[in-house]
Design a protein around this motif. Structure first.
Motif, PDB file in Angstrom:
ATOM      1  N   ASN A 167     -66.164  58.549 -11.559  1.00 13.81           N
ATOM      2  CA  ASN A 167     -66.219  57.392 -10.668  1.00 13.81           C
ATOM      3  C   ASN A 167     -65.107  56.387 -10.966  1.00 13.81           C
ATOM      4  OD1 ASN A 167     -67.184  56.388 -13.085  1.00 13.81           O
ATOM      5  ND2 ASN A 167     -69.085  55.549 -12.244  1.00 13.81           N
ATOM      6  N   SER A 168     -64.124  56.810 -11.778  1.00 10.07           N
ATOM      7  CA  SER A 168     -62.974  55.954 -12.056  1.00 10.07           C
ATOM      8  C   SER A 168     -62.038  55.932 -10.850  1.00 10.07           C
ATOM      9  CB  SER A 168     -62.214  56.454 -13.279  1.00 10.07           C
ATOM     10  OG  SER A 168     -61.611  57.714 -13.017  1.00 10.07           O
ATOM     11  N   ASN A 169     -61.221  54.887 -10.779  1.00  8.31           N
ATOM     12  CA  ASN A 169     -60.241  54.802  -9.699  1.00  8.31           C
ATOM     13  C   ASN A 169     -59.288  55.989  -9.733  1.00  8.31           C
ATOM     14  OD1 ASN A 169     -61.146  52.140  -8.851  1.00  8.31           O
ATOM     15  ND2 ASN A 169     -60.166  51.355 -10.692  1.00  8.31           N
ATOM     16  N   THR A 170     -58.876  56.384 -10.936  1.00 11.18           N
ATOM     17  CA  THR A 170     -57.944  57.506 -11.078  1.00 11.18           C
ATOM     18  C   THR A 170     -58.544  58.785 -10.525  1.00 11.18           C
ATOM     19  OG1 THR A 170     -56.883  56.527 -13.031  1.00 11.18           O
ATOM     20  CG2 THR A 170     -56.648  58.902 -12.734  1.00 11.18           C
ATOM     21  N   CYS A 171     -59.784  59.090 -10.912  1.00 10.57           N
ATOM     22  CA  CYS A 171     -60.423  60.316 -10.434  1.00 10.57           C
ATOM     23  C   CYS A 171     -60.602  60.304  -8.921  1.00 10.57           C
ATOM     24  CB  CYS A 171     -61.770  60.500 -11.118  1.00 10.57           C
ATOM     25  SG  CYS A 171     -62.694  61.930 -10.495  1.00 10.57           S
ATOM     26  N   GLN A 172     -61.114  59.204  -8.401  1.00 14.35           N
ATOM     27  CA  GLN A 172     -61.349  59.129  -6.961  1.00 14.35           C
ATOM     28  C   GLN A 172     -60.049  59.288  -6.178  1.00 14.35           C
ATOM     29  OE1 GLN A 172     -64.551  58.644  -5.218  1.00 14.35           O
ATOM     30  NE2 GLN A 172     -65.038  59.533  -7.210  1.00 14.35           N
ATOM     31  N   ASN A 173     -58.958  58.721  -6.684  1.00 10.33           N
ATOM     32  CA  ASN A 173     -57.662  58.863  -6.016  1.00 10.33           C
ATOM     33  C   ASN A 173     -57.137  60.292  -6.115  1.00 10.33           C
ATOM     34  OD1 ASN A 173     -57.630  56.197  -5.233  1.00 10.33           O
ATOM     35  ND2 ASN A 173     -56.359  55.503  -6.928  1.00 10.33           N
ATOM     36  N   LEU A 174     -57.338  60.928  -7.278  1.00 11.49           N
ATOM     37  CA  LEU A 174     -56.884  62.316  -7.423  1.00 11.49           C
ATOM     38  C   LEU A 174     -57.670  63.263  -6.522  1.00 11.49           C
ATOM     39  CD1 LEU A 174     -56.167  62.718 -11.244  1.00 11.49           C
ATOM     40  CD2 LEU A 174     -54.619  63.314  -9.381  1.00 11.49           C
ATOM     41  N   LYS A 194     -65.323  65.965  -3.136  1.00  9.06           N
ATOM     42  CA  LYS A 194     -64.688  64.904  -2.368  1.00  9.06           C
ATOM     43  C   LYS A 194     -64.976  63.546  -2.993  1.00  9.06           C
ATOM     44  CE  LYS A 194     -63.380  68.094   0.417  1.00  9.06           C
ATOM     45  NZ  LYS A 194     -61.969  68.578   0.329  1.00  9.06           N
ATOM     46  N   PRO A 195     -64.119  62.576  -2.754  1.00  7.13           N
ATOM     47  CA  PRO A 195     -64.363  61.243  -3.312  1.00  7.13           C
ATOM     48  C   PRO A 195     -65.556  60.565  -2.646  1.00  7.13           C
ATOM     49  CG  PRO A 195     -62.473  61.203  -1.828  1.00  7.13           C
ATOM     50  CD  PRO A 195     -62.863  62.646  -1.981  1.00  7.13           C
ATOM     51  N   GLY A 196     -66.091  59.548  -3.331  1.00  2.54           N
ATOM     52  CA  GLY A 196     -67.148  58.751  -2.722  1.00  2.54           C
ATOM     53  C   GLY A 196     -68.449  58.693  -3.477  1.00  2.54           C
ATOM     54  N   GLU A 197     -68.688  59.641  -4.413  1.00  2.00           N
ATOM     55  CA  GLU A 197     -69.957  59.660  -5.151  1.00  2.00           C
ATOM     56  C   GLU A 197     -69.840  58.757  -6.378  1.00  2.00           C
ATOM     57  OE1 GLU A 197     -72.690  61.090  -4.220  1.00  2.00           O
ATOM     58  OE2 GLU A 197     -71.967  62.318  -2.567  1.00  2.00           O
ATOM     59  N   MET A 198     -69.944  57.467  -6.196  1.00  4.94           N
ATOM     60  CA  MET A 198     -69.697  56.518  -7.281  1.00  4.94           C
ATOM     61  C   MET A 198     -70.874  56.391  -8.251  1.00  4.94           C
ATOM     62  SD  MET A 198     -66.666  55.849  -6.549  1.00  4.94           S
ATOM     63  CE  MET A 198     -66.269  54.550  -7.700  1.00  4.94           C
ATOM     64  N   ASP A 199     -72.050  56.880  -7.865  1.00  5.45           N
ATOM     65  CA  ASP A 199     -73.226  56.789  -8.733  1.00  5.45           C
ATOM     66  C   ASP A 199     -73.516  58.101  -9.454  1.00  5.45           C
ATOM     67  OD1 ASP A 199     -73.696  54.123  -8.035  1.00  5.45           O
ATOM     68  OD2 ASP A 199     -74.774  54.730  -6.234  1.00  5.45           O
ATOM     69  N   TYR A 225     -72.125  62.512  -9.515  1.00  2.40           N
ATOM     70  CA  TYR A 225     -72.105  63.678  -8.631  1.00  2.40           C
ATOM     71  C   TYR A 225     -73.290  64.599  -8.906  1.00  2.40           C
ATOM     72  CZ  TYR A 225     -67.528  62.699  -6.655  1.00  2.40           C
ATOM     73  OH  TYR A 225     -66.477  62.121  -5.957  1.00  2.40           O
ATOM     74  N   PRO A 226     -73.871  65.158  -7.855  1.00  2.00           N
ATOM     75  CA  PRO A 226     -74.993  66.098  -8.048  1.00  2.00           C
ATOM     76  C   PRO A 226     -74.483  67.472  -8.466  1.00  2.00           C
ATOM     77  CG  PRO A 226     -74.490  65.899  -5.714  1.00  2.00           C
ATOM     78  CD  PRO A 226     -73.592  64.915  -6.419  1.00  2.00           C
ATOM     79  N   GLU A 227     -75.359  68.263  -9.039  1.00  2.00           N
ATOM     80  CA  GLU A 227     -75.027  69.651  -9.368  1.00  2.00           C
ATOM     81  C   GLU A 227     -74.847  70.452  -8.075  1.00  2.00           C
ATOM     82  OE1 GLU A 227     -77.016  71.221 -13.110  1.00  2.00           O
ATOM     83  OE2 GLU A 227     -78.540  69.848 -12.342  1.00  2.00           O
ATOM     84  N   PRO A 228     -74.160  71.624  -8.159  1.00  8.43           N
ATOM     85  CA  PRO A 228     -73.626  72.289  -9.353  1.00  8.43           C
ATOM     86  C   PRO A 228     -72.267  71.725  -9.768  1.00  8.43           C
ATOM     87  CG  PRO A 228     -73.208  73.639  -7.419  1.00  8.43           C
ATOM     88  CD  PRO A 228     -74.018  72.469  -6.937  1.00  8.43           C
ATOM     89  N   TYR A 229     -71.905  71.945 -11.051  1.00 11.86           N
ATOM     90  CA  TYR A 229     -70.651  71.445 -11.588  1.00 11.86           C
ATOM     91  C   TYR A 229     -69.728  72.606 -11.952  1.00 11.86           C
ATOM     92  CZ  TYR A 229     -73.644  67.361 -12.198  1.00 11.86           C
ATOM     93  OH  TYR A 229     -74.517  66.319 -11.982  1.00 11.86           O
ATOM     94  N   ASN A 230     -68.440  72.344 -11.901  1.00  5.82           N
ATOM     95  CA  ASN A 230     -67.463  73.313 -12.370  1.00  5.82           C
ATOM     96  C   ASN A 230     -67.375  73.284 -13.888  1.00  5.82           C
ATOM     97  OD1 ASN A 230     -66.941  74.112  -9.791  1.00  5.82           O
ATOM     98  ND2 ASN A 230     -64.841  73.364  -9.701  1.00  5.82           N
ATOM     99  N   LYS A 270     -72.264  65.077 -14.331  1.00  4.40           N
ATOM    100  CA  LYS A 270     -72.679  64.013 -13.423  1.00  4.40           C
ATOM    101  C   LYS A 270     -71.651  62.892 -13.371  1.00  4.40           C
ATOM    102  CE  LYS A 270     -76.498  60.873 -12.333  1.00  4.40           C
ATOM    103  NZ  LYS A 270     -77.866  60.421 -12.691  1.00  4.40           N
ATOM    104  N   PHE A 271     -71.059  62.553 -14.522  1.00  2.20           N
ATOM    105  CA  PHE A 271     -70.087  61.459 -14.563  1.00  2.20           C
ATOM    106  C   PHE A 271     -68.724  61.891 -15.103  1.00  2.20           C
ATOM    107  CE2 PHE A 271     -74.177  59.152 -14.749  1.00  2.20           C
ATOM    108  CZ  PHE A 271     -74.012  58.355 -13.632  1.00  2.20           C
ATOM    109  N   GLY A 272     -68.483  63.203 -15.222  1.00  2.00           N
ATOM    110  CA  GLY A 272     -67.236  63.675 -15.817  1.00  2.00           C
ATOM    111  C   GLY A 272     -66.387  64.500 -14.872  1.00  2.00           C
ATOM    112  N   ALA A 273     -65.084  64.531 -15.147  1.00  4.47           N
ATOM    113  CA  ALA A 273     -64.158  65.326 -14.343  1.00  4.47           C
ATOM    114  C   ALA A 273     -63.018  65.838 -15.213  1.00  4.47           C
ATOM    115  CB  ALA A 273     -63.599  64.501 -13.190  1.00  4.47           C
TER     116      ALA A 273
END
Length: 316
Positions: A64-71, A152-157, A159-164, A172-175
């Protein structure tokens, strides 16, 4: 008998369970409105170094960081390696603290210039680079690996599963981002050294970061002048207005409610973490058959959290 102690491995083990030297980089990306964002990172390392069709870096960040959402939206960034100048590091610490990009960037002290991938500014998603950097990697995210582009961007609270596993949203909060290196930019002094032969005097002044350890400081070592780590204070977070906290709290649960006095205890919580903190209170309330959270309940929750922290420290 071993000469070592066995230290328990916990979340953020590279900070909490070890002394792990890391780089200090400032990553530039483009916000949705076309403005620039600068985020400071240390979890950025070489990934593909040989035998592939391209060379790549690995970036780990909050999703949910600005960097992640922009990427996730543009797929473009520049990794700027900053020198160990104290004023530069102080600005990197300020820009590394979570918060809205507009609030942080309005006082940004860094100067920008065009990179070499898009010198004519034909690509609106290609960010500029920092003039103060001694080298820059201009990069493009490979969103084809593990189908990372499906997120896709937008899940600021969260991300739901499944995860890569290694590219895209990984928790949930990592990328994680596998970033293809499009160009390496380097200042003339260090270019000449790499081409003509490096001597001891040719190394750039590179700060070594030891991470966000105790909620008060970033610890780093300057090269080569200091023999011990230096503590750079983390700026105090700006207080969130009560109306914004109330807006978030009212959407946490349809039964569990907060008094204004309780919500006032969260004004210094960084905005990206506010929903997580509030939901932690809601979960506690459900476990304890409580439908109204007052300052008394918040104190109980905080005391419980502090006790758990102390217990973890003792186990280490």
């Amino acid at each position: 008998m071993s000469s070592f102690n066995d230290l328990r491995i916990v979340d953020n083990f590279y900070q909490t369970s070890s002394f792990f030297p890391m780089p200090t980089v400032c990553i530039t990306t483009i916000n949705p409105d076309g403005s620039h964002n600068v985020g400071s990172y240390s979890l950025c390392f070489p990934y593909y170094i040989a035998g592939k069709d391209y060379y790549a870096m690995l970036l780990e960040c909050r999703n949910n960081s600005n960097t992640c959402q922009n990427l996730l939206r543009t797929g473009k960034c520049a990794i700027n390696f900053i020198p160990d100048d104290k004023k530069t590091f102080k600005e990197a610490v300020r820009l590394g603290f979570p918060g809205p990009s507009a609030d942080k960037m309005k006082d940004c002290k860094f100067e920008f210039e065009d990179g070499l991938v898009d010198p004519d500014n034909a690509d609106p998603d290609r960010p500029k680079v920092l003039t103060c950097a001694f080298q820059v990697f201009e990069c493009t995210w490979d969103d084809t690996l593990e189908d990372g582009g499906k997120y896709k961007p937008g899940e600021m609270d969260g991300y739901p599963e499944p995860y890569n596993n290694f590219n895209g949203i990984t928790s949930k909060f990592g990328a994680h981002f596998i970033l293809k290196i499009d160009k390496i930019l380097i200042k003339p002094k260090y270019y000449d050294a790499l081409v003509d032969g490096v001597t001891a005097k040719d190394f750039p002044p590179v700060p070594v970061d030891y991470g966000y350890r105790d909620s008060k400081y970033f610890w780093y070592s300057q090269f080569p002048r200091l023999k011990k780590p230096h503590a750079e204070p983390i700026p105090a977070p700006k207080e969130i207005d009560l109306a914004s906290i109330r807006f978030a709290a009212d959407r946490c649960d349809d039964k569990i409610k907060f008094t204004d006095e309780a919500l006032e205890m969260f004004v210094k919580v960084p905005r990206p973490f506010l929903k997580t903190v509030l939901m932690g209170c809601v979960d506690w309330a459900k476990e304890n058959d409580c439908e109204l959270i007052t300052p008394a309940e918040v104190k109980i929750i905080n005391d419980k959290r502090n006790a758990e922290k102390e217990a973890r420290k003792k186990k280490k």
